[in-house]
Design a protein around this motif. Structure first.
Motif, short mmCIF file in Angstrom:
data_model
loop_
_atom_site.label_atom_id
_atom_site.label_comp_id
_atom_site.label_asym_id
_atom_site.label_seq_id
_atom_site.Cartn_x
_atom_site.Cartn_y
_atom_site.Cartn_z
N MET A 1 -15.37 -2.65 -4.02
CA MET A 1 -13.93 -2.24 -3.70
C MET A 1 -13.07 -2.50 -4.86
N LEU A 2 -12.41 -1.56 -5.29
CA LEU A 2 -11.47 -1.84 -6.48
C LEU A 2 -10.21 -2.67 -5.86
N ARG A 3 -9.78 -3.43 -6.79
CA ARG A 3 -8.65 -4.27 -6.37
C ARG A 3 -7.45 -3.28 -6.06
N PRO A 4 -7.06 -3.71 -4.78
CA PRO A 4 -6.01 -2.88 -4.08
C PRO A 4 -4.54 -3.10 -4.92
N ILE A 5 -3.66 -2.12 -4.74
CA ILE A 5 -2.45 -2.21 -5.30
C ILE A 5 -1.47 -2.10 -4.42
N LEU A 6 -0.16 -2.93 -4.18
CA LEU A 6 0.64 -3.23 -3.29
C LEU A 6 1.93 -2.75 -4.14
N TYR A 7 2.58 -1.40 -3.52
CA TYR A 7 3.99 -1.56 -4.26
C TYR A 7 4.93 -1.92 -3.24
N SER A 8 5.73 -2.64 -3.64
CA SER A 8 6.47 -3.75 -3.00
C SER A 8 7.66 -4.12 -3.61
N SER A 9 8.67 -4.46 -3.03
CA SER A 9 10.09 -5.01 -3.32
C SER A 9 10.18 -6.38 -2.70
N TRP A 10 10.83 -7.30 -3.61
CA TRP A 10 10.88 -8.55 -3.02
C TRP A 10 11.48 -8.95 -1.77
N HIS A 11 12.51 -8.18 -1.48
CA HIS A 11 13.20 -8.57 -0.31
C HIS A 11 13.18 -7.46 0.68
N SER A 12 11.96 -6.74 0.72
CA SER A 12 11.75 -5.71 1.62
C SER A 12 11.39 -6.18 2.75
N SER A 13 11.77 -5.84 3.96
CA SER A 13 10.99 -6.44 5.15
C SER A 13 9.81 -5.63 5.45
N ILE A 27 -6.99 -11.18 1.25
CA ILE A 27 -7.20 -9.89 0.24
C ILE A 27 -6.43 -9.94 -0.86
N ASP A 28 -7.20 -10.11 -2.00
CA ASP A 28 -6.33 -10.24 -3.36
C ASP A 28 -6.10 -8.64 -3.76
N TYR A 29 -4.85 -8.57 -4.50
CA TYR A 29 -4.22 -7.25 -4.71
C TYR A 29 -3.62 -7.49 -6.02
N ASP A 30 -3.12 -6.41 -6.68
CA ASP A 30 -1.95 -6.34 -7.87
C ASP A 30 -0.96 -5.97 -6.96
N TYR A 31 0.14 -6.49 -7.57
CA TYR A 31 1.69 -6.54 -7.10
C TYR A 31 2.30 -5.45 -8.17
N HIS A 32 2.85 -4.31 -7.49
CA HIS A 32 3.62 -3.42 -8.38
C HIS A 32 4.90 -3.46 -7.81
N ALA A 33 5.75 -4.07 -8.68
CA ALA A 33 7.27 -4.20 -8.16
C ALA A 33 8.00 -2.74 -8.11
N ILE A 34 8.78 -2.50 -7.23
CA ILE A 34 9.37 -1.38 -7.01
C ILE A 34 11.06 -1.77 -7.05
N ASN A 35 12.01 -1.19 -7.63
CA ASN A 35 13.39 -1.55 -7.69
C ASN A 35 13.95 -0.36 -6.93
N LEU A 36 14.10 -0.72 -5.48
CA LEU A 36 14.70 0.24 -4.60
C LEU A 36 15.95 0.84 -4.85
N ARG A 37 16.63 0.16 -5.92
CA ARG A 37 18.01 0.92 -6.07
C ARG A 37 17.84 1.95 -7.49
N ASP A 38 16.44 2.40 -7.73
CA ASP A 38 16.15 3.01 -8.86
C ASP A 38 14.82 3.58 -8.77
N THR A 39 14.59 4.48 -7.59
CA THR A 39 13.30 4.86 -7.19
C THR A 39 13.04 6.01 -8.01
N GLU A 40 14.03 6.77 -8.51
CA GLU A 40 13.91 7.99 -9.26
C GLU A 40 13.09 7.62 -10.65
#
Length: 223
Positions: A1-13, A27-40
C-alpha cells in the motif's frame, strides 16, 4: 500500500477526528497542510474535494472525504482496534453520541457561520456559537451519564471518543465556554488527553500549527 496522504488543517475539528483514527489504527501517513483561509491557492486540494473542505484522505488508490465516512472506512479495512463495540446496543449508543456531536453541535458552532453572523450583528457570532455549544453539551452530559464508563460508551474507545476532544477544544479555546457545568465531558476528555494516540492528533502538535498559540482564539474575529 502506498503511504496515505491526509489533507488536514491543524485546528480543523473534522481533521482531528481522522488524525486520531489513523493513530489508533497505527497507520503512518504524509501530512498535507491546508490553509482553510486560502483554499483557492490549493488547486490540488480543491480538485480532490469540490466542497473545498478538510479532511481528505488518499489511501488504497481512493480519495475519501467527510470525516465520519473516512473513519468508517478505516474501521472496516483496518479492523484492529475496533472503533465500535460488538454489542448492538452499545454500538447504537456510540453512534448516537458521535452523531450528536458531529451533526447537532459542530455545524452550528462552525467558525464560518459565526463570522458571517458577526458581520451582520457585531458580537452575535460569538454568542451564537456559545449558545449552541452549551445547548449541545447539556444533552451530551446527560447521554454520558447514561452510557459512559471509562470512556463515552462503556470502557472501550469508540467513535464517540474520537469526536469528543475537538469539540471540547473548540468550546474552550475558540469560544471560552465554561466547562464547570459539564464534569462528565471534562472527565472523559481529560482521560483521552492522556492517551498517546490522542496526544499525537492534538492541534498544537501538527506541523502547520502556529508556534505561538496563546490567545489565538481572540484573533478569530469575535473578540
Amino acid at each position: 500500500m502506498l503511504r496515505p496522504i491526509l489533507y488536514s488543517s491543524w485546528h480543523s475539528s473534522c481533521s482531528s477526528r481522522v488524525r486520531i483514527a489513523l493513530a489508533l489504527k497505527k497507520i503512518d501517513y504524509d501530512y498535507h497542510a491546508i490553509n482553510l483561509r486560502d483554499t483557492e491557492a490549493e488547486k490540488d486540494f480543491a480538485a480532490n474535494n469540490p466542497a473545498k473542505k478538510v479532511p481528505i484522505l488518499k489511501i488504497n488508490d481512493l480519495t475519501l472525504t467527510e470525516s465520519m465516512a473516512i473513519i468508517e472506512y478505516l474501521d472496516e479495512v483496518f479492523p484492529e482496534p475496533p472503533l465500535l463495540p460488538k454489542d448492538s446496543a452499545q454500538k447504537a449508543h456510540a453512534r448516537a453520541i458521535a452523531f450528536h456531536i458531529t451533526s447537532n453541535i459542530q455545524p452550528l458552532q462552525n467558525l464560518a457561520i459565526g463570522k458571517m453572523l458577526d458581520e451582520k450583528i457585531p458580537g452575535y457570532g460569538l454568542e451564537w456559537c456559545q449558545f449552541h455549544i452549551k445547548k449541545g453539551f447539556d444533552a451530551l452530559e446527560k447521554l454520558l451519564g447514561l452510557y459512559s464508563g471509562t470512556f463515552c460508551v462503556g470502557n472501550q474507545i469508540t467513535i464517540a471518543d474520537i469526536v469528543l476532544p475537538s469539540i471540547v477544544y473548540n468550546a474552550m479555546e475558540k469560544y471560552s465556554v465554561d466547562m464547570t457545568p459539564y464534569p462528565k465531558i471534562a472527565e472523559i476528555n481529560k482521560k483521552l488527553a492522556e492517551i498517546p494516540e490522542f496526544q499525537t492528533a492534538e492541534p498544537a502538535r501538527q506541523p502547520d500549527a502556529p508556534k505561538d498559540q496563546k490567545n489565538w482564539g481572540e484573533n478569530l474575529g469575535f473578540k
